[in-house]
Design a protein around this motif. Structure first.
Motif, short mmCIF file in Angstrom:
data_model
loop_
_atom_site.label_atom_id
_atom_site.label_comp_id
_atom_site.label_asym_id
_atom_site.label_seq_id
_atom_site.Cartn_x
_atom_site.Cartn_y
_atom_site.Cartn_z
N ASN A 501 0.83 -1.21 0.00
CA ASN A 501 0.00 0.00 0.00
C ASN A 501 0.86 1.26 0.00
O ASN A 501 0.45 2.32 0.50
CB ASN A 501 -0.93 0.01 1.20
CG ASN A 501 -0.15 -0.15 2.52
OD1 ASN A 501 1.05 -0.35 2.50
ND2 ASN A 501 -0.86 -0.07 3.64
N ALA A 502 2.10 1.17 -0.50
CA ALA A 502 2.99 2.32 -0.50
C ALA A 502 2.45 3.39 -1.44
O ALA A 502 1.75 3.11 -2.41
CB ALA A 502 4.39 1.90 -0.92
N ILE A 551 16.12 6.09 -2.05
CA ILE A 551 15.37 5.27 -2.99
C ILE A 551 13.90 5.57 -2.77
O ILE A 551 13.39 5.39 -1.65
CB ILE A 551 15.67 3.78 -2.80
CG1 ILE A 551 17.19 3.53 -2.78
CG2 ILE A 551 15.00 2.95 -3.87
CD1 ILE A 551 17.88 3.95 -4.05
N LEU A 552 13.19 6.03 -3.84
CA LEU A 552 11.80 6.46 -3.74
C LEU A 552 10.93 5.56 -4.63
O LEU A 552 11.38 5.04 -5.66
CB LEU A 552 11.63 7.92 -4.16
CG LEU A 552 12.31 8.98 -3.28
CD1 LEU A 552 13.74 9.21 -3.73
CD2 LEU A 552 11.53 10.30 -3.35
N THR A 553 9.65 5.45 -4.21
CA THR A 553 8.67 4.71 -5.03
C THR A 553 8.16 5.63 -6.14
O THR A 553 8.09 6.86 -5.98
CB THR A 553 7.51 4.25 -4.16
OG1 THR A 553 6.90 5.38 -3.54
CG2 THR A 553 8.00 3.29 -3.07
N TYR A 558 1.89 -1.81 -4.83
CA TYR A 558 2.66 -2.92 -5.39
C TYR A 558 1.96 -4.21 -4.99
O TYR A 558 1.29 -4.28 -3.95
CB TYR A 558 4.10 -2.92 -4.88
CG TYR A 558 4.89 -1.69 -5.28
CD1 TYR A 558 5.69 -1.72 -6.41
CD2 TYR A 558 4.81 -0.51 -4.54
CE1 TYR A 558 6.42 -0.59 -6.79
CE2 TYR A 558 5.52 0.61 -4.90
CZ TYR A 558 6.33 0.57 -6.02
OH TYR A 558 7.03 1.67 -6.41
N SER A 559 2.11 -5.23 -5.79
CA SER A 559 1.41 -6.48 -5.54
C SER A 559 2.44 -7.62 -5.47
O SER A 559 3.29 -7.75 -6.38
CB SER A 559 0.38 -6.76 -6.65
OG SER A 559 -0.20 -8.04 -6.46
N CYS A 591 6.03 -6.50 0.55
CA CYS A 591 5.46 -7.09 1.76
C CYS A 591 4.12 -6.44 2.06
O CYS A 591 3.82 -5.33 1.62
CB CYS A 591 6.39 -6.93 2.94
SG CYS A 591 8.01 -7.67 2.70
N THR A 592 3.32 -7.16 2.87
CA THR A 592 2.06 -6.64 3.34
C THR A 592 2.30 -5.87 4.63
O THR A 592 2.94 -6.36 5.55
CB THR A 592 1.07 -7.78 3.59
OG1 THR A 592 0.91 -8.53 2.38
CG2 THR A 592 -0.27 -7.23 4.05
#
Length: 796
Positions: A501-502, A551-553, A558-559, A591-592
């Motif tokens: 959920n990022a 490091i950035l999203t 993501y799944s 990860c969740t």
């Protein structure tokens, strides 16, 4: 009634005078009063006639010479009473010290004699008592009278000194009349009578050095300038003579040992005016160059002396110290010697007494001087390097056989031998360096790596050609200078995860870099995303300009189902010349997470990484768990294979056994005894009660059979119960493998008397009233409490 005593001793003039005096008095005619009457001699002024009284003469002291040598007994004196008419009726009695042993009296005449030779030095006088009694009636004719016999002294003891020998000391060079020691002699004779104990001292041996005072015995020096260094000990013989030193007196002698004590009356003197010492130039600093000694005739502290250098042509090269135990001057080297620089030194040395006596200043001066010549001898010395150590620098990219520096050494001797250079291979085991044997140039044999070894410490050996045993060593420190030949990499092995959920542009990791190079201005790293991943990348790299990057999203979610692991290539470059760069891959797990971004679930590989456990650690833990499981399984198998112990172990395996229970139990309170009420009430048996004679392997449900209700007069139900139990045991697989018959004795029908047993009390109701127990007194209070309660209490 008085006593008259006369003594007669021709051996003493004094005693003879006493005899004449008192014996004459006895011859006087006396007029007695009382029974003898009184004679008239005239009248007084009043006409009263004068009566002359009887005079009683009392002799209270006798004198007797000691050490009598005659053959007859020595006569002491005579005892006489006026009552003695010469008819033998008067008896004279003598008592007191020595009476009857030393002194004896003639009972009739009263003459007293000494029976032994007496010594005045043992006892000077004797006290005795005399009286006259009637020989027949034993009545006292005269009262007891006391007198003293005093032993008259003669010169029979020689003087004796209190010590023999005497020990004395007197300083040398003493003036005439200096007191040395006083001797004392004593005489046992009577000092109050004559000159028998008057002692006079004289010197028999020891003249003309000493004298003695005749009266006091004080010994003094009699000769000036007695020198201990000439003669130290003297034996003096002193004589003590009584009778005031007159002829015929007795004498005694003693020896006095007199020692002259030392004074500082001699100055120190060198035995030579010039001392010469030869020393090699290789002698170490602090070593002794030579030893000198001045002679002093004195001893002890008077011979203590100090040495010092008062002149030298090599200032600071030498010093001299004093050895207090030997009083020697030790010359020590303070600076290195060099034969080629100076070959001879000259010193001026002075010695002086430490303790000087002002009395003998006139014999001074108490010092002396001498010259010391020190000759330096040549020694074949090893080569000498120009420096104590060398430091050279070389870049790490320098090619092999490159000269990096040189060393130089020379022979300090006059012959100036050539020098050969080598490297001590114990300090260069990998043979990285070499040296030119003639000129000392050092060069490298292979390329260097600063990151592998920044410093190299080697030792260069210089050897003389003419004498290979003369060698010298010098350390050479080689510093490898840095060249930018290494690309930067990640500072550590990063394990990064991103939540499903990022959000976009969220920082998930900050990375740093490391570089083994060491630039002078410090490191400056640049971070960016690899170009091949820039178009389809899910993450971006932001350079923070402080040698770190974030490091950035690049998207919102993501799944793990689509892709659980992402690899981000990060290019890191440095700012040096030539620039070095490298591509480093960052692994990101999906990860969740919860709303706050905390990881909740991840794939196994990601969890392992988060826990910080490596693959090797996980394998080790797994092996430990497997080993523990194997131990547990093995232990369980061993327990299953354990054999069951037989119920009866005996040498004779008897299959038929009859167990008889006919002992008398403990009544109803005995819970261990068998309760026959159970036989009458089979329904009361506990459902879960198991046999205790063997370990059951399986549990079987008990078989229930209907049983007739027991009656008081019919005991057939017990027989039926036993038969049923016998059939149950025969069909029970858990029963023992042999027949066992248990009999239970009980009271059955046919008894004439009523049963007295309490076995039925458990199962039968009783209406007996026990309240009367409370009326029997305090002794039955416990029974009354147990049986005398209400039915409700008993039921409860």
């Amino acid at each position: 009634n008085d006593f008259f005593f006369c003594i007669s001793n021709i051996n003493s003039f004094f005693s003879l005078c006493l005899r004449l005096r008192f014996c004459g008095l006895r011859a006087l005619r006396r007029t007695t009063g009382g029974r003898r009457g009184s004679g008239l001699t005239g009248q007084d002024a009043n006409g009263v006639p004068l009566r002359r009284s009887k005079r009683g003469w009392m002799w209270n002291q006798f004198f007797l010479l000691e050490e009598y040598t005659g053959t007859d007994k020595q006569y002491v004196g005579k005892l006489h009473s006026d009552s003695d008419r010469g008819d033998g009726s008067v008896k004279y009695v003598l008592t007191g010290e020595g009476a009857g042993t030393l002194f004896k009296i003639d009972e009739k005449s009263g003459d007293i004699h000494a029976t032994k030779r007496l010594d005045r030095e043992e006892k000077a006088f004797y006290i005795l008592h005399a009286k006259a009694v009637n020989r027949f009636t034993n009545e006292a004719l005269e009262g007891e009278s006391e007198f003293i016999i005093k032993i008259h002294d003669i010169n029979d003891n020689e003087p004796r000194f209190t010590k023999d020998p005497y020990m004395a000391r007197v300083p040398e060079m003493s003036d005439i009349g200096t007191s040395v020691i006083q001797v004392t002699a004593t005489d046992a004779d009577d000092a109050t009578y004559g000159n028998s104990a008057k002692v006079v001292y004289s010197i028999l041996e020891g003249q003309p050095y000493f004298s003695v005072d005749p009266e006091t015995g004080l010994i003094k020096t009699a000769l000036p300038g007695m020198d201990r260094e000439v003669k130290e000990n003297y034996q003096v013989v002193i004589q003590a003579k009584d009778m005031a030193g007159q002829m015929g007196g007795l004498s005694g002698t003693t020896t006095v040992s007199i020692t002259l004590s030392d004074v500082n009356d001699n100055p120190p003197r060198f035995t030579k005016t010039l001392y010469e010492f030869r020393v090699p130039e290789s002698i170490e600093v602090g070593s002794a160059v030579g030893v000198i000694r001045a002679m002093d005739a004195d001893i002890g502290q008077n011979a203590e002396m100090d040495y010092r250098i008062i002149g030298s042509d090599g200032p600071g090269m030498f010093e001299i110290t004093t050895n207090r135990s030997t009083q020697e001057g030790v010359i020590l080297l303070r600076k290195p010697l060099d034969y080629e620089r100076k070959r001879q030194y000259s010193l001026r040395v002075q010695v002086e007494n430490v303790h000087i006596n002002p009395r003998f200043y006139s014999k001074g001066p108490f010092r002396d001087e001498a010259t010391i010549k020190i000759i330096v001898e040549d020694v074949d010395e090893p080569p000498v390097f120009e420096r104590a150590s060398y430091v050279v620098e070389v870049k790490e990219d320098a090619p092999k056989n490159t000269a990096i520096g040189s060393v130089s050494a020379s022979d300090p001797d006059d012959k100036n031998s050539l020098v050969r250079y080598t490297i001590d291979r114990r300090t260069d085991m990998d043979r990285v360096f070499n040296i030119h044997a003639g000129n000392g140039s050092v060069f490298i044999l292979r390329e260097l790596d600063r990151e592998e070894n920044a410093w190299h410490n080697i030792t260069v050996i210089a050897t003389e050609f003419t004498n290979p045993r003369q060698i010298s060593r010098v350390p050479v420190y080689v510093r490898v200078l840095d060249v930018n030949d290494n690309a930067p990499t990640f500072a550590t092995n990063y394990e990064t995860f991103v939540c499903e959920n990022a959000k976009a542009n969220q920082v998930i990791q900050t990375v740093g870099a490391t570089d083994p190079d060491a630039p002078l201005g410090g490191h400056r790293f640049f971070f960016n995303l690899a170009q091949e991943a820039a178009g389809k990348a899910n993450f971006s790299v932001h350079d923070n300009k402080n040698n770190t990057a974030s490091i950035l999203t690049r998207r919102n979610s993501y799944s793990t189902l689509q892709k659980s692991v992402h690899h981000v290539p990060v290019v890191i470059s440095d700012g040096e010349f030539p620039m070095q760069s490298s591509t480093n891959t960052l692994t990101i797990r999906v990860c969740t997470c919860d709303r706050k971004g905390n990881m909740k679930a991840c794939n196994a590989e990601a969890l392992t990484a988060r826990a910080g456990l490596s693959t090797g650690a996980l394998v080790a833990i797994l092996l430990c768990v497997i080993i523990l499981l194997m131990i547990v399984v093995l232990f369980a198998a061993l327990r299953r294979q354990r054999k069951k112990e037989p119920l009866i172990i005996s040498k004779e395996d008897v299959r038929d056994n009859v167990v008889s229970y006919n002992d008398e139990g403990g009544g109803e309170e005995d819970t261990q005894a068998f309760d026959i009420g159970t036989l009458r009430n089979p329904e009361a048996i506990e459902e879960s009660k198991q046999r205790r004679d063997i370990v059951p392997e399986a549990f079987y449900p008990p078989i229930r059979r209907p049983v007739l209700p027991p009656t008081r007069d019919n005991n057939g139900d017990v027989r039926d119960f036993i038969n049923q139990r016998l059939q149950d045991n025969d069909s029970d697989p858990t029963a023992p493998p042999y027949d066992s018959l248990a009999t239970y004795a009980y009271e059955g029908n046919g008894s004439v008397a009523e049963s007295l047993s309490s076995l039925e009390s458990v199962t039968t109701e009783s209406d007996q009233d026990y309240n009367y127990l409370s009326e029997w007194g305090p002794r039955f209070k416990k029974l009354a409490d147990l049986y005398g309660g209400d039915d409700s209490d008993r039921d409860s």
